[in-house]
Structure formats: C-alpha cells, structure tokens
Design a protein around this motif. Structure first.
Motif, mmCIF file in Angstrom:
data_model
loop_
_atom_site.group_PDB
_atom_site.id
_atom_site.type_symbol
_atom_site.label_atom_id
_atom_site.label_comp_id
_atom_site.label_asym_id
_atom_site.label_seq_id
_atom_site.Cartn_x
_atom_site.Cartn_y
_atom_site.Cartn_z
ATOM 1 N N ALA A 104 -4.036 2.681 0.508
ATOM 2 C CA ALA A 104 -3.613 2.860 -0.883
ATOM 3 C C ALA A 104 -3.001 4.229 -1.121
ATOM 4 C CB ALA A 104 -4.797 2.636 -1.821
ATOM 5 N N GLU A 105 -3.541 5.248 -0.463
ATOM 6 C CA GLU A 105 -3.043 6.625 -0.654
ATOM 7 C C GLU A 105 -1.596 6.791 -0.216
ATOM 8 O OE1 GLU A 105 -6.157 8.715 1.434
ATOM 9 O OE2 GLU A 105 -7.010 9.410 -0.460
ATOM 10 N N ILE A 123 -4.653 -3.035 -5.350
ATOM 11 C CA ILE A 123 -5.571 -3.292 -4.237
ATOM 12 C C ILE A 123 -6.361 -4.543 -4.580
ATOM 13 C CG2 ILE A 123 -7.503 -2.401 -2.858
ATOM 14 C CD1 ILE A 123 -6.655 0.425 -3.952
ATOM 15 N N VAL A 165 -0.211 1.413 -7.499
ATOM 16 C CA VAL A 165 -0.641 0.604 -6.361
ATOM 17 C C VAL A 165 -1.584 -0.484 -6.862
ATOM 18 C CG1 VAL A 165 -2.639 2.061 -5.751
ATOM 19 C CG2 VAL A 165 -1.509 0.703 -3.966
ATOM 20 N N LEU A 211 -10.144 7.346 -4.942
ATOM 21 C CA LEU A 211 -8.800 7.550 -5.476
ATOM 22 C C LEU A 211 -8.829 8.373 -6.758
ATOM 23 C CD1 LEU A 211 -7.236 4.024 -4.833
ATOM 24 C CD2 LEU A 211 -6.879 6.131 -3.509
ATOM 25 N N THR A 252 4.187 -4.001 0.812
ATOM 26 C CA THR A 252 2.862 -4.603 0.930
ATOM 27 C C THR A 252 2.244 -4.223 2.256
ATOM 28 O OG1 THR A 252 3.390 -6.485 -0.483
ATOM 29 C CG2 THR A 252 1.586 -6.781 1.064
ATOM 30 N N THR A 281 1.431 -2.892 -2.822
ATOM 31 C CA THR A 281 0.283 -3.789 -2.772
ATOM 32 C C THR A 281 -0.480 -3.656 -1.467
ATOM 33 O OG1 THR A 281 1.551 -5.322 -4.142
ATOM 34 C CG2 THR A 281 -0.342 -6.232 -3.010
ATOM 35 N N VAL A 282 -1.805 -3.510 -1.576
ATOM 36 C CA VAL A 282 -2.703 -3.504 -0.424
ATOM 37 C C VAL A 282 -3.560 -4.759 -0.542
ATOM 38 C CG1 VAL A 282 -4.579 -2.309 0.773
ATOM 39 C CG2 VAL A 282 -2.741 -0.981 -0.321
ATOM 40 N N CYS A 284 -3.769 2.615 -10.943
ATOM 41 C CA CYS A 284 -4.136 1.781 -9.818
ATOM 42 C C CYS A 284 -4.767 0.500 -10.359
ATOM 43 C CB CYS A 284 -5.122 2.535 -8.935
ATOM 44 S SG CYS A 284 -5.788 1.556 -7.588
ATOM 45 N N VAL A 298 0.144 6.283 -3.568
ATOM 46 C CA VAL A 298 -0.262 7.033 -4.759
ATOM 47 C C VAL A 298 0.427 8.382 -4.803
ATOM 48 C CG1 VAL A 298 -2.216 8.029 -6.001
ATOM 49 C CG2 VAL A 298 -2.483 5.857 -4.823
ATOM 50 N N MET A 313 -6.644 -3.199 -9.610
ATOM 51 C CA MET A 313 -7.492 -3.864 -8.627
ATOM 52 C C MET A 313 -7.822 -5.270 -9.105
ATOM 53 S SD MET A 313 -10.286 -1.049 -7.447
ATOM 54 C CE MET A 313 -9.888 0.057 -6.115
#
Length: 157
Positions: free
Chosen positions: A153-154, A80, A78, A26, A116, A97-98, A1, A157, A3
C-alpha cells in the motif's frame, strides 16, 4: 485510504485485526485517513474495525449506492481489500488497488488495472476452494502478513 474488510465467502476474508494493524501503520507513518466501504451485511464488521482502530474512520459500509461508492473510491490514494467486488470498483475508477487473494485464481479474478497489486499466497490452493475452504486455520489467506500488505500500500501513498 479505502478498505473493504468483508467478503461473501469466509475462506477469502483476511482477519480483521490485520486490516486494523495495516490501517494503524498507514496512519502513523503517513497520516492516512481510513474509509471503509462494503455492503449492508458487513456493517457489524465495520463497527468492529472502528472500535479496534481507535481513530476516526469513515464508515460508508451499507450506506452508499454503487455510484457513490465509486465516487468515494476515486478520491482515495489507495484501496486495500479482499478479492471482492469493491476491489474491482476501486480499480475501475483508477484508485491504486491492493487485493488479497486466497483461494481464487488471480489470473481469472484480479482487477484489470496497471495500478493493482495482486497479493498471492505462497501455498497453492485448490481452485474449488474458492467458496468453502476445508483446511485448518492455516489456510492460504492467512499467509499475507501485515508488513507485506502495508508495504504494498505504501507504494501508492
């Protein structure tokens, strides 16, 4: 992940402790490994994140070129981050993408990818607030909850 916890405009920065809480969630629920990306001016912020997080975190902040950042993001499950350049880079290389939007218009500025999630605040913001927010600490970027961001996000994942 991956960020990205920084942003050039302060009004568009989600609080660091919330990013840390999402990362912890997460990690605890899915074993996510975290890598931070960003520019040299965000290195102190990344170190603060690492201290608060308390687990191993990859720090690629200020240490990579754009092509190397793209390669890192392409391997992540992912991304974030705030509405910023790294969000667009993540989407461009196919990373789910978040993106946390505050005072900017996602219709104009969202990453163009079907993978996204653009998280929008409930309150409407003045588009001129994009660079400097004149509101109190209750401004729109703070409307995003740890739970909502983790849930978005989950999905990836």
């Amino acid at each position: 992940c991956a960020m990205h916890v920084g942003e050039f405009f302060p009004a568009k920065i989600w609080p660091l402790e919330r990013f840390v809480a999402v990362a912890k969630h997460l990690n605890e629920t899915g074993g996510a490994q975290i890598v931070l990306v960003g520019g040299k001016n965000e290195q102190d912020l990344a170190l603060d994140f690492a201290k608060q997080y308390g687990h191993h975190v990859g720090l690629a902040v200020g240490k990579t070129s754009v092509p190397l950042s793209a390669a890192i993001l392409a391997r992540c499950t992912v991304f974030i981050g705030n509405d910023s350049g790294p969000a667009h880079l993540a989407a461009c290389v196919g990373c789910p993408t978040v993106v946390l939007f505050g005072p900017s218009d996602p219709a104009k500025y969202r990453p163009l990818s079907t993978r996204t999630v653009s998280m929008l605040p409930q309150a409407s913001c003045d588009p001129k607030c994009n660079k400097i927010c004149t509101r109190s600490q209750t401004h729109c970027i703070l409307e995003h909850t740890v739970e909502a961001v983790a849930q978005a996000a989950e999905k990836f994942v």
